[in-house]
Scaffold this motif. Structure first.
Motif, PDB file in Angstrom:
ATOM      1  N   ASP A   7      52.081 -43.779  28.762  1.00  0.00           N
ATOM      2  CA  ASP A   7      52.727 -42.497  29.073  1.00  0.00           C
ATOM      3  C   ASP A   7      52.708 -41.521  27.906  1.00  0.00           C
ATOM      4  O   ASP A   7      53.326 -40.459  27.969  1.00  0.00           O
ATOM      5  CB  ASP A   7      54.195 -42.738  29.476  1.00  0.00           C
ATOM      6  CG  ASP A   7      54.273 -43.434  30.819  1.00  0.00           C
ATOM      7  OD1 ASP A   7      53.307 -43.306  31.595  1.00  0.00           O
ATOM      8  OD2 ASP A   7      55.290 -44.113  31.072  1.00  0.00           O
ATOM      9  N   SER A   8      52.063 -41.891  26.841  1.00  0.00           N
ATOM     10  CA  SER A   8      52.100 -40.998  25.681  1.00  0.00           C
ATOM     11  C   SER A   8      50.694 -40.540  25.280  1.00  0.00           C
ATOM     12  O   SER A   8      49.692 -41.114  25.707  1.00  0.00           O
ATOM     13  CB  SER A   8      52.770 -41.711  24.503  1.00  0.00           C
ATOM     14  OG  SER A   8      51.936 -42.746  24.046  1.00  0.00           O
ATOM     15  N   TYR A   9      50.668 -39.513  24.469  1.00  0.00           N
ATOM     16  CA  TYR A   9      49.404 -38.949  23.977  1.00  0.00           C
ATOM     17  C   TYR A   9      49.463 -38.887  22.450  1.00  0.00           C
ATOM     18  O   TYR A   9      50.450 -38.408  21.890  1.00  0.00           O
ATOM     19  CB  TYR A   9      49.221 -37.533  24.519  1.00  0.00           C
ATOM     20  CG  TYR A   9      49.059 -37.471  26.023  1.00  0.00           C
ATOM     21  CD1 TYR A   9      47.799 -37.340  26.596  1.00  0.00           C
ATOM     22  CD2 TYR A   9      50.172 -37.538  26.855  1.00  0.00           C
ATOM     23  CE1 TYR A   9      47.648 -37.277  27.975  1.00  0.00           C
ATOM     24  CE2 TYR A   9      50.040 -37.474  28.224  1.00  0.00           C
ATOM     25  CZ  TYR A   9      48.775 -37.344  28.782  1.00  0.00           C
ATOM     26  OH  TYR A   9      48.638 -37.285  30.145  1.00  0.00           O
ATOM     27  N   THR A  10      48.390 -39.358  21.813  1.00  0.00           N
ATOM     28  CA  THR A  10      48.352 -39.314  20.350  1.00  0.00           C
ATOM     29  C   THR A  10      47.215 -38.385  19.917  1.00  0.00           C
ATOM     30  O   THR A  10      46.107 -38.444  20.476  1.00  0.00           O
ATOM     31  CB  THR A  10      48.117 -40.723  19.767  1.00  0.00           C
ATOM     32  OG1 THR A  10      49.145 -41.580  20.266  1.00  0.00           O
ATOM     33  CG2 THR A  10      48.160 -40.706  18.252  1.00  0.00           C
ATOM     34  N   VAL A  11      47.529 -37.546  18.953  1.00  0.00           N
ATOM     35  CA  VAL A  11      46.505 -36.629  18.444  1.00  0.00           C
ATOM     36  C   VAL A  11      45.425 -37.443  17.743  1.00  0.00           C
ATOM     37  O   VAL A  11      45.730 -38.350  16.963  1.00  0.00           O
ATOM     38  CB  VAL A  11      47.136 -35.619  17.450  1.00  0.00           C
ATOM     39  CG1 VAL A  11      46.083 -34.640  16.938  1.00  0.00           C
ATOM     40  CG2 VAL A  11      48.291 -34.871  18.110  1.00  0.00           C
ATOM     41  N   ARG A  12      44.156 -37.125  18.051  1.00  0.00           N
ATOM     42  CA  ARG A  12      43.054 -37.891  17.445  1.00  0.00           C
ATOM     43  C   ARG A  12      43.076 -37.732  15.913  1.00  0.00           C
ATOM     44  O   ARG A  12      43.381 -36.640  15.411  1.00  0.00           O
ATOM     45  CB  ARG A  12      41.712 -37.408  17.987  1.00  0.00           C
ATOM     46  CG  ARG A  12      41.478 -37.791  19.442  1.00  0.00           C
ATOM     47  CD  ARG A  12      40.085 -37.420  19.894  1.00  0.00           C
ATOM     48  NE  ARG A  12      39.956 -37.611  21.328  1.00  0.00           N
ATOM     49  CZ  ARG A  12      39.687 -38.781  21.922  1.00  0.00           C
ATOM     50  NH1 ARG A  12      39.511 -39.865  21.176  1.00  0.00           N
ATOM     51  NH2 ARG A  12      39.589 -38.857  23.234  1.00  0.00           N
ATOM     52  N   PRO A  13      42.733 -38.777  15.186  1.00  0.00           N
ATOM     53  CA  PRO A  13      42.816 -38.734  13.719  1.00  0.00           C
ATOM     54  C   PRO A  13      42.029 -37.586  13.101  1.00  0.00           C
ATOM     55  O   PRO A  13      42.467 -36.986  12.119  1.00  0.00           O
ATOM     56  CB  PRO A  13      42.220 -40.090  13.293  1.00  0.00           C
ATOM     57  CG  PRO A  13      42.464 -40.985  14.467  1.00  0.00           C
ATOM     58  CD  PRO A  13      42.364 -40.115  15.677  1.00  0.00           C
TER      59      PRO A  13
END
Lengths: 277, 351
Positions: free
Chosen positions: A183-189
Motif C-alpha cells: 500500500d505504499s510508494y517509495t521514491v526511487r533511489p
C-alpha cells in the motif's frame, strides 16, 4: 447562527490577507463563514460585527488570528500539491534559470524546500527536475529539504508514502519515479539521491545565514503559522539565500509582496511569482 | 557578542548581504548607540532589501531615540520612508504617544495627518487629546483621518462629536467618513441624527447611500427594513442594501422582509455574478419562504451550477423550510457530488 454580510467578509478577508498573507475569494465565503462561526461560538459572540472588531482591533498579540488560521489552513501535505504553481516553476522559471546558468557555463543548481515536513514537496521537485532537465544527472544539482521537526525529517528520509500522499502524482511519473510496495510508494533511489535532508530552524538566524546560493526557495504554507515579525525576518533571510535571478515560492494564496518589497513581482503563465533581481 | 561599532562600519559595505547582516545585528544588539547610524543610512540606502532590514532593526531597538528619530521621517518626500516611520511608531505603541503629541502640535498638516495614521492602529486612550485637537483641525484630511480612526476603534466617547460634524454643508468626504464611523460605533440613535440632518435614503446623494445603508444595518430598527428594501433597485446599491438586510436580520433573527424584495433577490441569483451577492440573496430569501413560490425557487437553487448558491440554499431551507425543507435537501443531495456542499448538508460521507 448569524450570517457574515459582504462588509464583514471583505473586512475579514482583508485582515486575513494583511496578517497571514492568505487570499480568500468570494466563492470561499461559505468556508470562511463556517470557520468564523466556530470561533464566534468559542468566544461567545453572536454578532459577526463583534468578531470582526475583535480580530481587527482587539487582537494585539495575534492569538485570535492564530486560532482562526488553524481552522482555515490545512496541515495536509502531498506530492504535487498546488499543481498549477509547480507548472509555472517547471515550464518557465526552471528553464529560464537553467538557460542562464548554461550561458554562463555553470553546472550547478540548488533548490531549497524550507519547512519540508515529511518531504513530499522536495521529492516532487526532484521528479520535476529530472523530467524537465534530464541532464541534471551530469550537473551538481541539490535539493535541500529542511525542517525543525526531527520526526518529520526521519519520515522524509525514508521517502516512503501512502497512497493519499501520491494521489496527485501523474500516473506516468508514479511508475517512473516511485516503486509500489503493497500500500505504499517509495521514491526511487536515483530521484531520492537529489534530496539532502537537513535539520534547520527557520528562526535560527546564524544557521539561516549559512544557507546560501540557492536558485529556488519553496516555503509553501509554512509562514502562515509565524507572527509578522518572524515572517519578515525569515523572508529577509530567504532574500540573502537566493542567487540573483532566483525565485521564491510561497503557497499559492500567500503573498511575498505583502511581507517584503525586496523581490520583483512577475507574472508567469497566469501565476504571480517573485524573483530576486 | 555583537560589536556594534563593527556593524556600523559594515552598513557602508559594497556587499548587500553584509549590509543586511550588519543592520540585523545592530537590531539584535539592541543598543541605542547603533540608532543614529541606522537612521542616517536609510535615506541613502539604494537596496530595498537593506532598507527593510534597517527598518526591522530599528523596530527591535528598545530606545526612545528610535522614536524621536523616526518621527522626523514623517516629513520625508519618500513614501517608503514615511510608511516605515508609521509602522515603527505603531509598533512602539503607548510610549510613542508623548512624542506624537508634540509632533502633532508642532507639525505641518501632512505631519499631523501621518500622526493620525500612526494612531489608527493604536487603541490608546492616552491619545484622546490628539483626537480632540484633530477633530478641530483646520485641515480637512486631518479631520477625516481622525474620524476614520475613531470609527475603527468604535470610540463611543467621540460619538456625539462625530455626529456634530454631520451637517448638510460639510464636505462630502467628511460626511462619508462620519457615516462610516457612526456605522462602526453602531449606536441606535445615530440613524435618527443622520435623517434629521441629511434626510433618509430617498433624499441622500448616491455617495452617502452605501454608508447610510451600513449604518441602518448595524444600528437600525426592524422598521428600517422598508427604507433598505427600497434601495435594492437603485443602480449600484444592491450590495450595500443586501449587506444591511443581512446585518439587520442578524440582529433581529425572525425579521420578515417585504414581498417587494423577492423579485430583485431572485434576479441577482439568476444573473449569476458575483458569487457572494448571490449567496447573500439566497440566504435572505429564507425570510420570504412562507410564500410557496419563493420556497420553490430556493429549492431550484439546490441544483444551481454555482456551489455557493447551493450551499446558501441548504442554509435557507434549514432555517425556514421546516420538515419539507429537510426532505427537499435530502432529495437534492442524492445527486450532489461536491464534498463541501455535502458537508454543508450534514452528509460527511461525501467529503
Amino acid at each position: 447562527m448569524s450570517e457574515l454580510s459582504g462588509e464583514h467578509f471583505r473586512k475579514l478577508t482583508q485582515q486575513i490577507y494583511l496578517r497571514l498573507g492568505l487570499h480568500f475569494e468570494d466563492k470561499k465565503a461559505y468556508f470562511l463563514q463556517k470557520r468564523v462561526e466556530k470561533r464566534m461560538a468559542a468566544l461567545n459572540y453572536t454578532d459577526p460585527q463583534e468578531y470582526v472588531f475583535h480580530l481587527c482591533y482587539a487582537d494585539p498579540d495575534g492569538r485570535e488570528m492564530q486560532a482562526l488560521a488553524n481552522l482555515i489552513t490545512t496541515n495536509e501535505t502531498y506530492m504535487f500539491r498546488e499543481y498549477e504553481q509547480l507548472e509555472a516553476f517547471a515550464n518557465c522559471c526552471l528553464p529560464e534559470v537553467l538557460s542562464a546558468k548554461q550561458s554562463r557555463g555553470e553546472q550547478s543548481l540548488r533548490i531549497w524546500s524550507a519547512g519540508c515536513s515529511s518531504g513530499e514537496e522536495a521529492y516532487t521537485l526532484a521528479i520535476i527536475l529530472q523530467e524537465v532537465f534530464p541532464q541534471a544527472q551530469y550537473w551538481n544539482c541539490e535539493i535541500v529539504a529542511s525542517d525543525v521537526d526531527e520526526n518529520m525529517l526521519a519520515q522524509a528520509a525514508r521517502a516512503r508514502y501512502w497512497a493519499r500522499s501520491v494521489r496527485d502524482v501523474p500516473t506516468s511519473y508514479l511508475e517512473k519515479y516511485l516503486v509500489r510496495e503493497d500500500d505504499s510508494y517509495t521514491v526511487r533511489p536515483s530521484t531520492a539521491a537529489l534530496v539532502r535532508i537537513e535539520h534547520l530552524n527557520l528562526h535560527d538566524r546564524m544557521a539561516m545565514r549559512a544557507m546560501r546560493n540557492f536558485d529556488f526557495i519553496f516555503c509553501r504554507n509554512v509562514l502562515i503559522y509565524f507572527d509578522d515579525r518572524s515572517r519578515k525576518t525569515v523572508v529577509d533571510h530567504f532574500y540573502n539565500s537566493l542567487n540573483r535571478g532566483g525565485y521564491i515560492f510561497l503557497g499559492h494564496s500567500e503573498s511575498v509582496g505583502r511581507i517584503s518589497s525586496a523581490f520583483q513581482l512577475r507574472r508567469v503563465e497566469g501565476h504571480l511569482v517573485y524573483a530576486k533581481e | 557578542m555583537i560589536q556594534v561599532s563593527e556593524c556600523i562600519e559594515k552598513l557602508s559595505s559594497a556587499d548587500e548581504s553584509e549590509r543586511i547582516y550588519a543592520a540585523e545585528d545592530i537590531g539584535y544588539a539592541n543598543e541605542a548607540s547603533g540608532v543614529p547610524a541606522l537612521l542616517a543610512r536609510l535615506p541613502i540606502e539604494p537596496s530595498r532589501a537593506v532598507a527593510e532590514a534597517i527598518v526591522a532593526s530599528l523596530a527591535q531597538i528598545d530606545s526612545d531615540c528610535v522614536v524621536s528619530g523616526v518621527i522626523e521621517w514623517l516629513d520625508s518626500d519618500d513614501a517608503f520612508v514615511r510608511n516605515q516611520a508609521v509602522e515603527i511608531l505603531r509598533k512602539r505603541g503607548g510610549p510613542a504617544i508623548t512624542y506624537l503629541e508634540r509632533a502633532f502640535r508642532q507639525g505641518r498638516a501632512d505631519r499631523r495627518k501621518f500622526v493620525i495614521d500612526v494612531l489608527a492602529r493604536l487603541p490608546e486612550t492616552s491619545a484622546c487629546g490628539i483626537y480632540e485637537a484633530a477633530l478641530l483641525d483646520s485641515d480637512l484630511n486631518v479631520v477625516i483621518a481622525a474620524v476614520e480612526s475613531l470609527g475603527d476603534f468604535r470610540q463611543r466617547s467621540f460619538q456625539s462629536k462625530i455626529e456634530s460634524l454631520v451637517q448638510s454643508e460639510a464636505h462630502p468626504m467628511l460626511l462619508c467618513a462620519c457615516l462610516e464611523a457612526l456605522a462602526q460605533i453602531g449606536d441606535p440613535n445615530s440613524p435618527a441624527v443622520v435623517r434629521a440632518r441629511l434626510g433618509g435614503a430617498s433624499q441622500l446623494p448616491g455617495y452617502l447611500l452605501a454608508s447610510y445603508m451600513k449604518l441602518l444595518g448595524v444600528a437600525g430598527e426592524p422598521t428600517d427594513v422598508a427604507e433598505i428594501a427600497d434601495t435594492i433597485g437603485r443602480d449600484g446599491f444592491e450590495a450595500p442594501a443586501l449587506n444591511a438586510l443581512t446585518s439587520l436580520r442578524n440582529r433581529y433573527p425572525g425579521l420578515k422582509l417585504p414581498q417587494r424584495v423577492t423579485a430583485p433577490l431572485i434576479a441577482i441569483i439568476r444573473r449569476g455574478e458575483p458569487t457572494f451577492l448571490g449567496y447573500q440573496a439566497v440566504r435572505l430569501l429564507a425570510a420570504l419562504m412562507d410564500d410557496n413560490s419563493v420556497f420553490q425557487f430556493v429549492e431550484s437553487c439546490l441544483e444551481n451550477a454555482e456551489k455557493t448558491i447551493r450551499m446558501g440554499a441548504i442554509q435557507s431551507m434549514r432555517e425556514a423550510g421546516g420538515e419539507r425543507g429537510n426532505a427537499v435537501i435530502r432529495r437534492a443531495m442524492a445527486a450532489e457530488t461536491d464534498s463541501e456542499v455535502l458537508q454543508a448538508a450534514g452528509i460527511r460521507g461525501g467529503a
